[in-house]
Design a protein around this motif. Structure first.
Motif, mmCIF file in Angstrom:
data_model
loop_
_atom_site.group_PDB
_atom_site.id
_atom_site.type_symbol
_atom_site.label_atom_id
_atom_site.label_comp_id
_atom_site.label_asym_id
_atom_site.label_seq_id
_atom_site.Cartn_x
_atom_site.Cartn_y
_atom_site.Cartn_z
ATOM 1 N N VAL A 1 5.714 9.679 -14.395
ATOM 2 C CA VAL A 1 6.038 8.775 -12.895
ATOM 3 C C VAL A 1 7.369 8.326 -13.339
ATOM 4 N N LEU A 2 8.439 8.625 -12.581
ATOM 5 C CA LEU A 2 9.675 7.998 -12.540
ATOM 6 C C LEU A 2 9.866 6.572 -11.938
ATOM 7 N N THR A 3 10.823 5.914 -12.751
ATOM 8 C CA THR A 3 10.952 4.609 -12.415
ATOM 9 C C THR A 3 12.026 4.468 -11.257
ATOM 10 N N ASP A 4 12.915 5.478 -11.153
ATOM 11 C CA ASP A 4 14.004 5.579 -10.178
ATOM 12 C C ASP A 4 13.886 7.117 -9.511
ATOM 13 N N PRO A 5 13.507 6.887 -8.039
ATOM 14 C CA PRO A 5 13.018 5.949 -7.232
ATOM 15 C C PRO A 5 11.808 5.470 -7.891
ATOM 16 N N ALA A 6 11.605 4.069 -7.712
ATOM 17 C CA ALA A 6 10.200 3.233 -7.810
ATOM 18 C C ALA A 6 9.072 3.729 -7.114
ATOM 19 N N PRO A 7 7.975 3.765 -7.684
ATOM 20 C CA PRO A 7 6.648 4.062 -7.039
ATOM 21 C C PRO A 7 6.543 3.261 -5.864
ATOM 22 N N VAL A 8 5.827 3.701 -4.829
ATOM 23 C CA VAL A 8 5.615 2.546 -3.661
ATOM 24 C C VAL A 8 3.914 2.721 -3.446
ATOM 25 N N VAL A 9 3.264 1.312 -3.194
ATOM 26 C CA VAL A 9 1.845 1.309 -3.147
ATOM 27 C C VAL A 9 2.096 0.188 -2.051
ATOM 28 N N ALA A 10 1.469 0.826 -0.729
ATOM 29 C CA ALA A 10 1.651 -0.154 0.382
ATOM 30 C C ALA A 10 0.392 -0.054 1.421
ATOM 31 N N VAL A 11 0.151 -0.871 2.209
ATOM 32 C CA VAL A 11 -0.975 -0.607 3.244
ATOM 33 C C VAL A 11 -0.401 0.169 4.521
ATOM 34 N N ALA A 12 -0.935 1.405 4.455
ATOM 35 C CA ALA A 12 -0.499 2.156 5.725
ATOM 36 C C ALA A 12 -1.345 2.154 6.995
ATOM 37 N N GLU A 13 -2.651 1.637 6.755
ATOM 38 C CA GLU A 13 -3.481 1.983 8.122
ATOM 39 C C GLU A 13 -4.664 0.779 8.107
ATOM 40 N N LEU A 14 -5.261 0.320 9.188
ATOM 41 C CA LEU A 14 -6.293 -0.197 8.882
ATOM 42 C C LEU A 14 -7.452 0.833 9.879
ATOM 43 N N ALA A 15 -7.962 1.492 8.960
ATOM 44 C CA ALA A 15 -8.684 2.669 9.498
ATOM 45 C C ALA A 15 -10.089 2.177 10.069
ATOM 46 N N ASP A 16 -10.867 3.317 10.671
ATOM 47 C CA ASP A 16 -12.200 2.780 11.004
ATOM 48 C C ASP A 16 -13.121 2.236 9.951
ATOM 49 N N SER A 17 -13.079 3.031 8.794
ATOM 50 C CA SER A 17 -13.992 2.495 7.708
ATOM 51 C C SER A 17 -13.500 2.332 6.419
ATOM 52 N N SER A 18 -11.973 1.991 6.425
ATOM 53 C CA SER A 18 -11.407 1.607 5.256
ATOM 54 C C SER A 18 -9.990 1.150 5.586
ATOM 55 N N VAL A 19 -9.414 0.374 4.614
ATOM 56 C CA VAL A 19 -8.204 0.225 4.500
ATOM 57 C C VAL A 19 -7.282 1.217 3.778
ATOM 58 N N ASN A 20 -6.270 1.933 4.408
ATOM 59 C CA ASN A 20 -5.675 3.056 3.706
ATOM 60 C C ASN A 20 -4.416 2.641 2.886
ATOM 61 N N LEU A 21 -4.401 2.741 1.766
ATOM 62 C CA LEU A 21 -3.233 2.595 0.957
ATOM 63 C C LEU A 21 -2.424 3.891 0.846
ATOM 64 N N VAL A 22 -1.117 4.008 0.919
ATOM 65 C CA VAL A 22 -0.258 4.845 0.722
ATOM 66 C C VAL A 22 0.235 4.701 -0.791
ATOM 67 N N VAL A 23 0.273 5.897 -1.626
ATOM 68 C CA VAL A 23 0.594 5.604 -3.158
ATOM 69 C C VAL A 23 1.604 6.974 -3.154
ATOM 70 N N ARG A 24 2.826 6.666 -3.412
ATOM 71 C CA ARG A 24 4.020 7.491 -3.473
ATOM 72 C C ARG A 24 4.620 7.236 -4.693
ATOM 73 N N PRO A 25 4.446 7.954 -5.759
ATOM 74 C CA PRO A 25 5.295 8.006 -6.934
ATOM 75 C C PRO A 25 6.090 9.266 -7.137
ATOM 76 N N TRP A 26 7.203 9.272 -7.618
ATOM 77 C CA TRP A 26 7.975 10.509 -7.889
ATOM 78 C C TRP A 26 7.896 10.854 -9.261
ATOM 79 N N VAL A 27 7.981 12.320 -9.344
ATOM 80 C CA VAL A 27 7.839 12.973 -10.679
ATOM 81 C C VAL A 27 8.589 14.210 -10.734
ATOM 82 N N ASN A 28 9.180 14.673 -11.881
ATOM 83 C CA ASN A 28 9.820 15.881 -12.010
ATOM 84 C C ASN A 28 8.931 16.929 -11.392
#
Length: 269
Positions: A203-230
């Motif tokens: 996992v690359l540090t630049d760009p830095a990985p992102v973990v954020a709340v994307a959606e309050l869904a019907d049965s779960s709180v959905n987190l988006v996970v976006r790391p960068w790799v080669n």
């Protein structure tokens, strides 16, 4: 009719000699044409030209030289090559109209070589098929799939469609969606996921990985996970990261819920 000695000398022997010489021109000329084409490929490779361009130009050169050899062999038989060329040109027009799709494929192959939307070894998606490019031929593009199936696609179909080249850039972003229960601590879940990403050397540090709340869904709180790799690490890193996130969330007691519904029953008097 009896074949006498004079006929042998004046007719059969000269024609036999012409045929032998014509065959020799064809066989030796074909070998020389192939040798020249291979030599040209070696020169292009030494000049660090793209392998796609090397194979395409090598095939073109061999085709031109082969036609010249055939014409030379026909000329040796006493056929008027000039008249033959006129006939071939006239026939070529009719054949060209009949084979317009083949000519379109050839022209598209030239455009692919010139603009280079992809190169040999790239993983692409075009016209609904995906695979690794093996060769750009004069009329078709050869690819193979991940389970090693051969795909042959006409060049005009490839060039005339939207091309997605997954190998064109050095890095790629992994896009994941991880759902957690509404009863779980979002901050803790995000910290766990970020810790998993920080421990993965791919996992690359630049760009830095992102973990954020994307959606309050019907049965779960959905987190988006976006790391960068080669790009070369994309699939293996994706699989490993998903597994590591699941194991670490389980160890922390954070659940990944599945869709569910509450059904309330009412008794009617």
């Amino acid at each position: 009719m009896e074949i006498n000695e004079d006929m042998m000398i004046t007719l059969i022997i000269p024609w036999a000699i012409k045929i032998i010489i014509a065959l020799a021109i064809f066989v030796i000329g074909k070998w020389i044409a192939k040798a020249i084409a291979n030599f040209a490929k070696k020169l292009l490779r030494k000049a660090n030209q793209d392998e796609m361009l090397v194979k395409f130009l090598g095939g073109m050169l061999y085709a031109v030289l082969f036609i010249a050899v055939v014409l030379a062999a026909i000329d040796q038989l006493g056929v008027n090559v000039t008249s033959l060329m006129v006939i071939i040109s006239a026939a070529g027009l009719a054949i060209g109209l009949a084979l317009k799709d083949s000519l379109s494929n050839f022209a598209s192959g030239v455009m692919i070589i010139v603009f280079r939307p992809f190169k040999i070894g790239d993983f692409i998606s075009a016209s609904g098929v995906s695979g690794v490019v093996d060769e750009i031929g004069m009329f078709c593009t050869l690819m193979h799939t991940g389970d090693n199936q051969r795909i042959i696609v006409p060049n005009s179909v490839v060039f005339g469609s939207t091309i997605v080249n997954a190998s064109a850039l050095a890095t790629r972003r992994i896009d994941l969606t991880i759902g957690i229960s509404y009863d779980d601590n979002m901050g803790k879940a995000k910290d766990i996921i970020l810790d998993v990403l920080s421990k993965d050397a791919r996992v690359l540090t630049d760009p830095a990985p992102v973990v954020a709340v994307a959606e309050l869904a019907d049965s779960s709180v959905n987190l988006v996970v976006r790391p960068w790799v080669n790009t070369a690490d994309y699939w293996v890193a994706r699989w490993d990261i998903i597994e590591a996130i699941k194991n670490n969330l389980d160890d922390a007691g954070i659940s990944i819920p599945y869709p569910q519904q509450d059904v309330h029953m009412h008794n009617v008097a």
